[in-house]
Scaffold this motif. Structure first.
Motif, PDB file in Angstrom:
ATOM      1  N   VAL A 131      -9.904  85.349  59.736  1.00 31.15           N
ATOM      2  CA  VAL A 131     -11.206  85.643  60.340  1.00 31.15           C
ATOM      3  C   VAL A 131     -11.305  87.140  60.553  1.00 31.15           C
ATOM      4  N   LEU A 132     -12.351  87.755  59.996  1.00 30.94           N
ATOM      5  CA  LEU A 132     -12.582  89.189  60.155  1.00 30.94           C
ATOM      6  C   LEU A 132     -13.865  89.410  60.942  1.00 30.94           C
ATOM      7  N   GLU A 133     -13.761  90.197  61.993  1.00 34.68           N
ATOM      8  CA  GLU A 133     -14.964  90.556  62.747  1.00 34.68           C
ATOM      9  C   GLU A 133     -15.696  91.675  62.014  1.00 34.68           C
ATOM     10  N   LEU A 150     -11.220  82.748  53.881  1.00 37.50           N
ATOM     11  CA  LEU A 150     -11.768  83.917  54.565  1.00 37.50           C
ATOM     12  C   LEU A 150     -13.122  83.609  55.170  1.00 37.50           C
ATOM     13  N   SER A 151     -13.319  84.068  56.405  1.00 35.96           N
ATOM     14  CA  SER A 151     -14.634  83.957  57.033  1.00 35.96           C
ATOM     15  C   SER A 151     -14.854  85.182  57.903  1.00 35.96           C
ATOM     16  N   VAL A 152     -16.120  85.502  58.142  1.00 38.78           N
ATOM     17  CA  VAL A 152     -16.472  86.661  58.966  1.00 38.78           C
ATOM     18  C   VAL A 152     -17.164  86.168  60.233  1.00 38.78           C
ATOM     19  N   PRO A 209     -11.015  94.027  65.172  1.00 36.26           N
ATOM     20  CA  PRO A 209      -9.830  93.177  65.006  1.00 36.26           C
ATOM     21  C   PRO A 209     -10.115  91.979  64.108  1.00 36.26           C
ATOM     22  N   GLY A 210      -9.075  91.286  63.778  1.00 46.50           N
ATOM     23  CA  GLY A 210      -9.182  90.056  63.006  1.00 46.50           C
ATOM     24  C   GLY A 210      -8.246  89.009  63.589  1.00 46.50           C
ATOM     25  N   MET A 211      -8.184  87.889  62.933  1.00 49.96           N
ATOM     26  CA  MET A 211      -7.326  86.808  63.425  1.00 49.96           C
ATOM     27  C   MET A 211      -6.898  85.937  62.246  1.00 49.96           C
TER      28      MET A 211
END
Length: 247
Positions: A131-133, A150-152, A209-211
């Motif tokens: 997950v990318l912000e 992948l998702s945003v 940040p991401g997760m």
């Protein structure tokens, strides 16, 4: 003088009470086999206690029982320690193999596809999601092609997801059981996920940040009581790989 018949005393045995010659010979030939068998020793001690009668307290027998109980507990502890050591070694090997596989990728898309393929298999999880912000989440053909991994999301999603709206410290690694969801970061696999590892990612100054989410259908795969050292190491390596791709 009248001869008196000698009665067998405690230390004497009649022919009827003697073991058969074969058994007696085997015992005399290798008495250590009896001493090494805890079941036989307990039976012998119990038989000796019965022969003494109820009005005699066998302190030595009581001491032996307590020592046997302590030995059993020590053996249980020993087995638990050995099992934990093997489990830790297996976990370390899994993480190392997954890290090496991530470092093999020469293209970003291959890197992400490996996450949902071989890396997920090595980590024994059902779903891996990155997950990318982003400040401007838009439909992107590249994201659509990698939608299975992948998702945003909008800024702040990572904190909200990990803390679930509670005022708790945000750790790099959070392990927990989860309730099946109809939707969420796991997409169509969300109803199958019963436990997860949430790895918070720092991509460096000036970047949101991401997760990385590792989801498992096994409710006991991830739990708060588990150690997070290996997952923290994996998250650190993943962050560095992502910084290289994002630079």
């Amino acid at each position: 003088m009248i001869d008196r018949m000698r009665q067998p005393g405690p230390a004497q045995m009649t022919d009827d009470t003697l073991p058969d010659d074969g058994l007696r010979d085997r015992i005399l030939a290798d008495p250590a086999r009896l001493l090494d068998d805890p079941e036989i020793m307990r039976a012998l001690v119990a038989a000796d206690a019965e022969a003494k009668g109820a009005n005699v307290v066998d302190l030595r027998g009581l001491a032996m029982e307590r020592l046997q109980s302590r030995l059993d507990r020590l053996e249980d502890t020993h087995r638990s320690v050995i099992a934990a050591a093997y489990e830790n070694l297996a976990g370390t090997n899994q993480i190392h193999r997954a890290v090496l596989r991530m470092m093999d990728a020469t293209r970003f898309e291959t890197f992400l596809q490996d996450l949902s393929g071989e890396v997920a298999d090595m980590l024994r999880v059902d779903v891996v999601r990155l997950v990318l912000e982003t400040a401007s989440p838009e439909d992107d053909p590249a994201i659509a092609r990698l939608s299975d991994v992948l998702s945003v999301a909008e800024p702040g999603f990572v904190v909200d997801y990990v803390t679930q709206g509670r005022n708790v410290p945000l750790r790099q690694v959070s392990l927990r059981a989860v309730e099946p969801q109809e939707a969420g970061p796991y997409g169509a696999r969300a109803p199958d996920i019963l436990s997860e590892a949430c790895l918070k990612l720092d991509f460096g100054p000036g970047r949101l940040p991401g997760m990385l989410l590792l989801g498992a259908s096994d409710a006991e795969r991830f739990a708060p009581a588990q150690a997070t050292d290996l997952m923290g190491f994996f998250a650190g390596v993943f962050e560095r790989q992502m910084r290289r791709w994002l630079s």
